[in-house]
Design a protein around this motif. Structure first.
Motif: not given
Length: 286
Positions: A45-47, A70-76, A88-97
């Motif tokens: 999960a990266i955005g 940048i927000l960056a999380f690994s699987p799990g 609130g806040y505005t953000y964009r994310m992609v969720y590549p496996p």
């Protein structure tokens, strides 16, 4: 769901994109004012935060993410998020496996075979953040997917190159015994996510009392076992909705008592109701 209501004018859009390196969800949330409880993704999960402030918590600590970070999380990786202000806040994310990240060359460029983690889940790298934002905007605007993919892959590779590490640890890491206990418990929950799982059965499978099970699971993972089970169910529900399954079938197949139960859990974790998610991801983004 616990947390603030969505702000005035709040909008969350999600699309499922098909690229040469793989397919995944891309999301943009505007004036998002809900709280995400501790949760995890089966994917990366990266955005990028575009405006506002959000508070991020993981087992490694707490961060405030502002515009351009940048927000960056690994699987799990279990994490929570909440707005740091009422706007609130505005953000964009992609969720590549993971296989998509490997195919694009973003994972594996350092030659490590271990799990890939980010040094920090909130990254201050403004030039790279702008590249990620530009790639995401092109990806979801209906323009050239080839150009969007090229920009996104370049940004993901650079994020991994600059900010990933395979040796990230915790100052108060679990004992090997506790870590193995929770690994077995998680395996038990993954195998039985569609069933009615009793805490006593889960605890017995690990040789613990129910109280010990809750305490050890929460200490190691950052969330109680049944919150983890709901997350597993929601992740599976997302996959089935992308495949075109009906809400009723998804609720039954994933262990929810009914569609209302599915909707409440899904919106709390994903940020949008399952019906909206299904309508958004079934057509391929152009």
């Amino acid at each position: 769901m616990n947390g603030s209501p969505e702000g005035v004018g709040a909008v969350t859009d999600v699309a499922h994109v098909e690229l040469t390196c793989g397919s995944f969800d891309a999301l943009r949330a505007v004036h998002f004012a809900r709280c995400f409880p501790p949760h995890f993704h089966d994917t990366f999960a990266i955005g990028i935060v575009e405006s506002g402030l959000t508070r991020i918590r993981t087992r490694r600590g707490e961060w405030i993410a502002g515009p351009g970070t940048i927000l960056a999380f690994s699987p799990g990786e279990i994490h929570s998020a909440e707005p740091a202000t009422g706007a609130g806040y505005t953000y964009r994310m992609v969720y590549p496996p993971s296989d998509c990240m490997r195919e694009s060359g973003a994972v594996g460029c350092r030659g490590s075979s271990g799990p890939t983690l980010f040094r920090y889940p909130v990254i201050t790298d403004r030039p790279l953040g702008r590249e990620l934002r530009d790639a995401h905007e092109r990806l979801t605007s209906g323009g050239s997917l080839a150009r969007a993919e090229s920009l996104l892959v370049a940004a993901l590779r650079m994020i991994m190159w600059r900010h990933a590490a395979s040796d990230v640890g915790y100052d108060d890491g679990p004992t090997p015994t506790d870590a193995e206990t929770v690994r077995r418990a998680q395996e038990f929950l993954h195998e039985r996510f569609a069933e009615r799982v009793r805490l006593s059965a889960l605890a017995d499978s690990c040789g613990l009392s129910p109280f010990q099970m809750i305490r050890v699971f929460r200490r190691v993972s950052g969330m109680p076992p049944f919150a983890y089970l709901v997350q597993v169910r929601v992740n599976r529900a997302q996959a089935l909705l992308r495949e075109g399954s009906s809400l009723a079938d998804v609720a039954y197949s994933c262990g929810f008592s009914d569609q209302s139960h599915l909707t409440r859990a899904f919106k709390r974790v994903v940020g949008v109701p399952p019906g909206q998610y299904a309508r958004s991801v079934r057509p391929t983004a152009a």
